[in-house]
Design an enzyme around this catalytic site. Structure first.
Site, PDB file in Angstrom:
ATOM      1  N   LYS A 248       4.717  10.423   8.051  1.00 17.41           N
ATOM      2  CA  LYS A 248       5.943  10.295   7.377  1.00 17.41           C
ATOM      3  C   LYS A 248       5.364  10.675   5.664  1.00 17.41           C
ATOM      4  O   LYS A 248       5.708   9.997   4.863  1.00 17.41           O
ATOM      5  CB  LYS A 248       6.635   9.081   7.150  1.00 17.41           C
ATOM      6  CG  LYS A 248       7.032   9.188   8.758  1.00 17.41           C
ATOM      7  CD  LYS A 248       7.976   7.850   9.175  1.00 17.41           C
ATOM      8  CE  LYS A 248       8.460   7.866  10.417  1.00 17.41           C
ATOM      9  NZ  LYS A 248       9.086   6.501  10.774  1.00 17.41           N
TER      10      LYS A 248
ATOM     11  N   ARG B  10       2.192  16.925 -17.182  1.00 17.99           N
ATOM     12  CA  ARG B  10       3.071  16.523 -16.175  1.00 17.99           C
ATOM     13  C   ARG B  10       2.699  16.504 -14.840  1.00 17.99           C
ATOM     14  O   ARG B  10       2.818  15.624 -14.088  1.00 17.99           O
ATOM     15  CB  ARG B  10       4.543  17.363 -16.144  1.00 17.99           C
ATOM     16  CG  ARG B  10       5.463  17.204 -15.486  1.00 17.99           C
ATOM     17  CD  ARG B  10       6.091  15.765 -16.046  1.00 17.99           C
ATOM     18  NE  ARG B  10       5.900  14.378 -15.282  1.00 17.99           N
ATOM     19  CZ  ARG B  10       5.633  13.199 -16.036  1.00 17.99           C
ATOM     20  NH1 ARG B  10       5.661  13.176 -17.237  1.00 17.99           N
ATOM     21  NH2 ARG B  10       4.923  12.258 -15.402  1.00 17.99           N
TER      22      ARG B  10
ATOM     23  N   LYS C 122       5.188  10.198  22.673  1.00 16.59           N
ATOM     24  CA  LYS C 122       6.097   9.425  22.139  1.00 16.59           C
ATOM     25  C   LYS C 122       7.405   9.418  23.058  1.00 16.59           C
ATOM     26  O   LYS C 122       7.548  10.259  23.927  1.00 16.59           O
ATOM     27  CB  LYS C 122       6.731  10.077  20.701  1.00 16.59           C
ATOM     28  CG  LYS C 122       5.579  10.108  19.757  1.00 16.59           C
ATOM     29  CD  LYS C 122       5.995  10.016  18.300  1.00 16.59           C
ATOM     30  CE  LYS C 122       6.249   9.008  17.661  1.00 16.59           C
ATOM     31  NZ  LYS C 122       6.537   8.837  16.345  1.00 16.59           N
TER      32      LYS C 122
ATOM     33  N   ASP D  48       5.937  -0.051  20.094  1.00 19.41           N
ATOM     34  CA  ASP D  48       7.078   0.277  19.241  1.00 19.41           C
ATOM     35  C   ASP D  48       8.184  -0.714  18.763  1.00 19.41           C
ATOM     36  O   ASP D  48       8.761  -1.048  19.789  1.00 19.41           O
ATOM     37  CB  ASP D  48       7.730   1.796  19.615  1.00 19.41           C
ATOM     38  CG  ASP D  48       8.532   2.171  18.606  1.00 19.41           C
ATOM     39  OD1 ASP D  48       8.479   2.412  17.561  1.00 19.41           O
ATOM     40  OD2 ASP D  48       9.775   2.619  18.906  1.00 19.41           O
TER      41      ASP D  48
ATOM     42  N   GLU E  95       3.226   6.013  23.107  1.00 22.18           N
ATOM     43  CA  GLU E  95       4.223   5.029  22.519  1.00 22.18           C
ATOM     44  C   GLU E  95       4.687   4.375  23.739  1.00 22.18           C
ATOM     45  O   GLU E  95       5.458   4.958  24.338  1.00 22.18           O
ATOM     46  CB  GLU E  95       5.039   5.760  21.674  1.00 22.18           C
ATOM     47  CG  GLU E  95       6.168   5.045  20.890  1.00 22.18           C
ATOM     48  CD  GLU E  95       7.200   5.932  20.212  1.00 22.18           C
ATOM     49  OE1 GLU E  95       6.760   6.539  19.034  1.00 22.18           O
ATOM     50  OE2 GLU E  95       8.087   5.854  20.645  1.00 22.18           O
TER      51      GLU E  95
END
Lengths: 280, 280, 280, 280, 280, 280
Positions: free
Chosen positions: D136, D101, D168, D219, D198
């Site tokens: 992410k 598995r 950012k 962005d 960004e």
């Protein structure tokens, strides 16, 4: 937990044991008990003996509920009888129920050891000899078990292979002689360490003494022979009696005049003391 | 080590125990024994009992000398008597001397448990009941101790708080009733889990059965009452007897017709079996 | 974090993930943001779905700033729509900026799973069947993902290989027959465990039932055949449907009368829910 | 495993995942399958896609049976179709069944990612732009998921917060301006690091360029605006497009002339590829 | 690595240091050097000194390539001059290039320590006194640094706070007197441990001797006063000189007749020996 | 500890070092000092230099007594002279005495590094060049030592093998040419990373520049040649001087016009600053 020399190691052991028992979660408690429920409970002795390990039990519960209130109704080293409350616990119900078994496992085991040490110590109450433990402890639990020995009135032998030299029969088979073994050790270990030699007869006592052993372990000797060893050594080294010491023969051994009597059964064969937790 | 379900966890425990004992080094062995010296030794039983833990002893030595040769002269589960050689070891002398105590600590403890289980099992030889362990194990050593119970002829209860639901008296105090406790558990735990309920009287047996308990634990009941419980349940749930089972009363309990008898003393109070290592 | 059965394991996973992301340090934040700066921010849903994982997000931030204030503006299990604020954060600016991505990674993933479970659950709303997960989870994240399944309205299958027996086709190839496989398992696993058997046809259903399986998994069966299995078993075992269940066929499967429907895609193929953090 | 930059970390993750799944033991396999039984099996694709993760699957099995023979019938990066055998396994049956598995969980997830990357990459085949990943990723699995992105034909963005500066919007809110943020970073981070900023509009592009940013992230910009940014920058910094890139709009973004297109969905929302293990 | 008392701890330190340096991967080597490329290289001394740490360098490389061939062209403790090859390495090119810096970091540091010890030891060549180290080691590297001291011809003081009692001025401020401090220690530490007392004048020497100290540390004493202490003690305890020992005053201290001279600078201020790795 | 980029890693290192020193317990302190005794002490400089590491010392003590009061009487980066008190400590006596050596070991080492960096930095005060460190740090202590370099007025080179590409002579031997090595790296590492190339002559400077290197390291070059390199590069890449930089030649190197001067001795050969702890 001030009685434990290395507190962080103690918490590591508790965490390991909690992980062993709790694994992916206490399915019973988590499904039945609301997350914010609180309970009050008593830890109660169920038979007579010497209590040891209450701070460990406290630490187990506190690991699960840092805000839990643990009130000592007895101190480690005190005598317990059936029905005596040892501690009062007030805290998160999940923490109490999840930690109950581990806290009791520690408390019962350590109290069992302290009780056994204490029984032996009382048997030789008038003698110079002190009862000490060995390295025959439950793997992973040595720091707790050696603490329980002290609580019960005994003393500690070395903590492990790292803090004193102990030359045993199997080392002598490799080294060839006591004299050479002691020389090799003296040349290489930190000068801050003592050297102990295990001997089986009086000739070896003489050789160990001449080689400069700090401690001589009399292994499985008859008390009469031990007495001769005591006379030979005459305070120039410490003497430790070892090997199959029982409640029957310990007084004779002590009366032979040795400084220490080491007993493996203190830790490898003590019976757990019966202790329970009752919610109120 | 194929007998242990989770091999890597087993090695972690051995490493932890080695670290506990060896610490910053085995000062005796390292100063006396040349790094490339080899020795041959025998592990020998010093009293009668059931052997358990030889693969653990092997693993301890192999951790210190991966090339060490460990020959089994007995298998776990066999009967040993005083003087029977259990294994022959040939390998690096430092590895053998440094690992000796830990290997024996495991072997003596596990053989002590297997011996005790076996003695109880023989007492109820003709009955349906199977002796099983509890969670009253030495913290950190559960996987070994539960293995020793199987070696001695017993069975295992759950491994921890995570693999079965066991609703005990303290859970019931929070939940209010057996019926509600079972409902709560059923609704939240994986549907692949069994639910066991601890009961103290026949009314509770009825309630647990009606609530759909898979297993009912009869706590501290008189054998006569247990017999009634067996009749009430009539195979619709498994029955486990628990609480202060001794060599004296175990046959009566078994004859009451329960399926399992759990005994905490198997693991918390077994006496170590005497076993030693002799270099040749 | 009371919803997670094993809290310390949860923190270990968070720490591991923080270590993965932060490594030798968040060079951007540490060079730009003063060490004692504080900020306030909102976690905001950017699309419709079921929220899951807010306590995990909180734990991530708190790990970096124990004094951070995390106010829940939604609860796990609630419906979110684009623009709904889910939580308000006030704390050390470095902690918030360093933890932002990890907190959102958890929250988006878990909400995605809960949303998917919920959509399937609504499709079979009137039926007895409950949707359950599988072991097809992201390695290391099972405890979180199984929690998200519960939040979404599903149930859990076993947590791992350790808490229930599940005899699958590959086991049967080794064991030879269902009957023998069940016997072997029954003899050796703790008696507290259930045994499930995976079957592919009605003959195997019969054999599994006769062998005493507690649960029977109907693998890739046509709903019509499942209905026959339901009739055969007649409540004597639990029935689980498994294999390629989709939004298209799930209602037919549920209407066949099974107790549980397991869906691997719940965890291995759920799309993340869009959620962001905005500083104020 | 030569494709993974840090091999020991890879084994740590595999061990962690094995521990999660195996826990106190695979009760099914250990009770049904003899310890020395061997089996042969095939890993088989069950749908079309790009294979990724075969060396991880191999490592999982080898962790459980170091002597297992794993023959590659496909290489990572190759195209699979339904029924294509990807690898042949021959080894200890317990190892194969216990590891099945987890090996498939890795293989299905990584192949799913590679397949998704590949589909996007083919959409912009003639353009300069390269598809890259983000942070992410599934917590704990970043090294695997970034590898799968490379296998699928994409490139990697930074590995974590530690190996590049990325300023950012939330950093800018604290710093006050792009210029100041870049100055602060330049003064304190190792001079060996690139600085990315960004931006949301062309004024910010100008400011970032003037501040000396090495990379500018556009962005959520319209492709037409991106094209202007490309003209403004004129090769003096690298340009990355980011934000809600889909199969629908990716070509337009690429044609705007950016150097890199980052897509979070590569890792947070890829569907697992169907792959199974069949014993022979 | 037989020279290190605790081999597994040594590998833990090497792994930790590799993790520190390699992190998420050696991006240079992994992108430039093919995975199966092999190289041959020489470790070469670049200045005169005593070599120490070759087995550690070997272990670093072997950790990255278990099959690497490391040929010793010199042994620890030998004299090196500029240009002398110390070892020949043949193995995987990635392993060699990734491990180079760490291997050299260990080798240069340890050789620097051994060289410094050796220079001091030669200054007092005819005297009884032995140079020993202190606990002023680089945190985490004590086992290596104490080994280098032995290689250079020095001896070891205690390994840590756990393997001997050393009562210093700050302990005396709490205990009140030397006599009381020694009594307290004697009563509680394992009887297998030595007790050392730090003293600042001859009165304290007398008190320490009377209290039964095994070792007396003469702190920052004038050599003439040390000579008096030697006469007072007359072999009834070991004497250690300590405090601001330099190449200038060490002979005078040794000639005062002490048994040991401890020098913190051996480990906290030794200059690294220049050593490099050249590929062929 | 805000000055350290990765705080949890810092505590791991402190814990490791405490474990190294404390092991199974501080036998001296625990037997002599009552568990609840408190003390006040001063950390005092014993020679002139730049202080670095006070927050690390604080962390060591706080790890042993979370409630300890540590008052900064100096800040990292300030000048100390003999006798200047640097911090005042008030807390549990056992914590202070057990942590004293480790706290001082960190403080003396880091202050020694900062002092050395500062001396070099003052030598080139008027030049553009910045002094930076290397990877020649004490294994395991890099994060601390690189911090001390910043405190002393230097800058940091890359943290490890993972956060920048540095193509050295040994890589070039494998790759064949600078051009090819840079191409290989560019194709495979994250586009967010800089690429540095080590060169030995002006031809290599040209090739590295043409290949697109972001940074060029001038290895062991004569300052006159470095000046030519500066002219050739003309700001199109950063220039780092490296190799056997001493107090004697550093000004000439700086005046050649390079951007950075890296000095291994900053961390591998700095002498510890003398600092002590006095109880009041």
């Amino acid at each position: 937990m001030a009685m434990f020399p290395n507190i962080s190691a103690v918490y590591e052991l508790i965490d390991l044991a909690l992980k062993e028992d709790v694994g992916s979660g206490d399915v019973t408690t988590n499904s039945i008990v609301p997350a914010d429920h609180t309970v009050t409970g008593l830890i109660i002795a169920r038979e007579e003996g010497i209590v040891a390990g209450l701070p460990v039990a406290e630490a187990v519960f506190r690991r699960l509920d840092p805000g839990l209130c643990f009130s000592f109704l007895a101190q480690d080293g005190e005598q317990a009888e059936d029905g005596r409350p040892l501690a009062r616990i007030e805290g998160n119900a999940r923490a109490v129920l999840t930690g109950e078994r581990l806290a009791l496992n520690f408390l019962q085991r350590l109290s069992g050891i302290a009780t056994y040490v204490n029984r032996l110590a009382r048997l030789i109450a008038g003698c110079k000899a002190k009862i000490v433990d060995t390295r025959k402890t439950a793997p992973g639990l040595r720091v707790f078990e050696k603490y329980a020995v002290r609580v019960g009135g005994g003393g500690n032998h070395r903590f492990g292979l790292y803090d004193a030299v102990l030359i045993k029969d199997n080392h002598l088979k490799v080294a060839g002689s006591i004299t050479r073994a002691v020389q090799l050790a003296r040349a290489q270990v930190p000068f801050t360490m003592k050297i102990e030699v295990e001997v089986e007869n009086l000739d070896q006592v003489q050789e160990a003494l001449a080689a400069g052993a700090d401690i001589i372990m009399l292994d499985n000797m008859d008390p009469a022979v031990m007495r001769e060893a005591v006379n030979i050594v005459a305070g120039r080294a410490l003497l430790e009696a070892s090997g199959r010491i029982t409640e029957t023969n310990i007084l004779a051994v002590a009366e032979a005049g040795v400084d220490f009597i080491s007993v493996g059964a203190l830790t490898h064969s003590a019976r757990a003391l019966d202790i329970s937790l009752e919610l109120m």
